[in-house]
Write an enzyme that holds these catalytic residues in place. Structure first.
Site, PDB file in Angstrom:
ATOM      1  N   HIS A  86       0.809  -1.218   0.000  1.00  0.00           N
ATOM      2  CA  HIS A  86       0.000   0.000   0.000  1.00  0.00           C
ATOM      3  C   HIS A  86       0.841   1.268   0.000  1.00  0.00           C
ATOM      4  CE1 HIS A  86      -3.728  -2.242   1.769  1.00  0.00           C
ATOM      5  NE2 HIS A  86      -3.470  -2.569   0.523  1.00  0.00           N
ATOM      6  N   ILE A  93       1.094   7.002   0.291  1.00  0.00           N
ATOM      7  CA  ILE A  93       0.538   5.920   1.103  1.00  0.00           C
ATOM      8  C   ILE A  93      -0.957   5.821   0.854  1.00  0.00           C
ATOM      9  CG2 ILE A  93       0.258   5.039   3.461  1.00  0.00           C
ATOM     10  CD1 ILE A  93       2.470   7.144   4.241  1.00  0.00           C
ATOM     11  N   CYS A  94      -1.391   4.610   0.604  1.00  0.00           N
ATOM     12  CA  CYS A  94      -2.828   4.393   0.415  1.00  0.00           C
ATOM     13  C   CYS A  94      -3.418   3.969   1.752  1.00  0.00           C
ATOM     14  CB  CYS A  94      -3.041   3.312  -0.646  1.00  0.00           C
ATOM     15  SG  CYS A  94      -4.769   2.954  -0.964  1.00  0.00           S
ATOM     16  N   LEU A  95      -3.929   4.947   2.475  1.00  0.00           N
ATOM     17  CA  LEU A  95      -4.444   4.670   3.820  1.00  0.00           C
ATOM     18  C   LEU A  95      -5.656   5.576   4.040  1.00  0.00           C
ATOM     19  CD1 LEU A  95      -4.001   3.259   6.591  1.00  0.00           C
ATOM     20  CD2 LEU A  95      -2.552   5.182   7.230  1.00  0.00           C
ATOM     21  N   HIS A 150      -8.696  -0.610  -1.107  1.00  0.00           N
ATOM     22  CA  HIS A 150      -8.943  -2.030  -1.257  1.00  0.00           C
ATOM     23  C   HIS A 150      -9.016  -2.664   0.121  1.00  0.00           C
ATOM     24  CE1 HIS A 150      -5.206  -0.280  -2.674  1.00  0.00           C
ATOM     25  NE2 HIS A 150      -5.622  -0.380  -3.920  1.00  0.00           N
TER      26      HIS A 150
END
Ligand SMILES: [Zn+2]
Ligand SMILES: [Zn+2]
Lengths: 154, 208
Positions: A86, A93-95, A150
């Protein structure tokens, strides 16, 4: 209304608290903290027992004057970017708490802890599947990315 | 969870609270005037950390508490709710929250018992000033109301009779709102006065 001074006051409080009781493996680079407190760099060490143990990373926080109603811009900077499903190789950052699920009750400290736990729960070091495309096309600020989140499993 | 240093002192907090309570029970023994503000500031400092707003991290002012039990300054919470009008959740626990289901908190001795939600910051809309009852000619000199009177010669007598009739009943403020011209009572009153002046003028013309 939440004024600029209230934002400064809150950041001041967060800074003091972070320095007084820093979470394990984290330090604030005080030299990076600008006078206006709008940019911070936090040093993070990979937790013991995780895939990132022994690695050191730098997380950059940037605060708009709408903080804490507006989420901070958070990304890894420097030469070491964690290889994680991620985390893009440009540091983004995919958060979800960094955008859609942000809440003003979160703080620098809680964001750091979330990111550390995201690292700690990783079972396989690999880049996100769309890494090279994203890194070529994205905006410089991860806050400009329309993320879709996701699974939470990693 | 970290213990804050001031919580760690254990008995310090409760002792102070007891003192405050004793003081509360004997208000007559002391000068009420000095005891009250003293107690009010005392609670905010001695309980430091317990009553901090979850948004600005400062002692909550104009405090409100959500159904889920989380404390905020009203201005802070208001601004958060405005930030996400479509998804209003408690910043701490994500429970549903709205302007109408938070509870204002009033400490003892707080001079202002007004619901914080009704003052700062004002609600965005739906505000209507209360009808105020002024003596006649109050505000007359302002002239900002714009009399909103336009009557053609032909229609004039009818309008004039209708209006005089109303004035005769003395219902200055009690008219049902006109369908498309929202007027406040003062404006209505002023236009009545103006009508009367016009009537007297016509009368004088006829007599002359
Ligand atoms: Zn507040
Ligand atoms: Zn809550």
């Amino acid at each position: 209304m939440f004024s600029n001074t209230a934002m400064q006051k809150r950041l001041q409080k967060e800074l003091m608290q972070f320095q007084q009781e820093p979470p394990k493996g984290m330090t604030i680079d005080t030299e990076s903290v600008s006078n206006t407190l709008t940019t911070w760099i936090v040093h993070i060490e990979g937790a013991e027992g995780s895939l990132y143990h022994g690695e050191k990373f730098q997380l950059q926080f940037r605060f708009s004057n709408r903080y804490p109603f507006d989420s901070p811009e958070v990304m890894f900077v420097g030469s070491e970017i964690p290889v994680h499903p991620h985390i893009y190789s440009n540091g983004h950052i995919c958060l979800s708490i960094l955008t859609d699920d942000w809440s003003p009750a979160l703080s620098v400290q809680s964001v750091c802890l979330s990111i550390l736990s995201m690292l700690s729960s990783c079972t396989e070091k690999k880049h996100p599947p769309d890494n090279s495309f994203y890194v070529r096309t994205c905006n410089k600020s991860p806050k400009k990315t329309k993320w879709w989140y996701h699974d939470d499993s990693v | 969870m970290h213990m804050r240093p001031d919580e760690g002192e254990g008995s310090g907090g409760p002792m102070n609270a007891d003192e405050a309570e004793v003081r509360q029970r004997r208000p007559m023994d002391e000068e009420g005037a000095s005891a009250e503000p003293d107690g009010a500031t005392g609670t905010s400092t001695q309980q430091d950390g317990h009553f901090e707003c979850n948004i600005c991290l400062d002692t909550a002012k104009d405090a409100v508490v959500s159904r889920c039990g989380h404390l905020f300054c009203w201005p802070c919470l208001y601004q958060w709710l405005e930030t996400r009008p479509n998804r209003q959740t408690c910043p701490v626990c994500k429970a549903g929250i709205s302007k109408d289901n938070v509870i204002p908190l009033y400490g003892r001795g707080s001079s202002n018992q007004q619901d914080p939600r009704e003052k700062l910051p004002p609600r965005p809309q739906g505000e209507r000033p209360e009808p105020e009852t002024h003596g006649p000619f109050h505000n007359f000199g302002l002239g900002d109301g714009g009399f909103q009177m336009s009557f053609g010669i032909g229609a004039f007598p009818f309008g004039f009779f209708a209006s005089t009739f109303n004035i005769g009943n003395g219902q200055f403020g009690g008219h049902p709102p006109r369908p498309n011209v929202p007027q406040n009572p003062e404006e209505q009153f002023l236009s009545k006065v103006f009508l009367w002046v016009a009537v007297l003028f016509m009368f004088w013309l006829l007599m002359a």
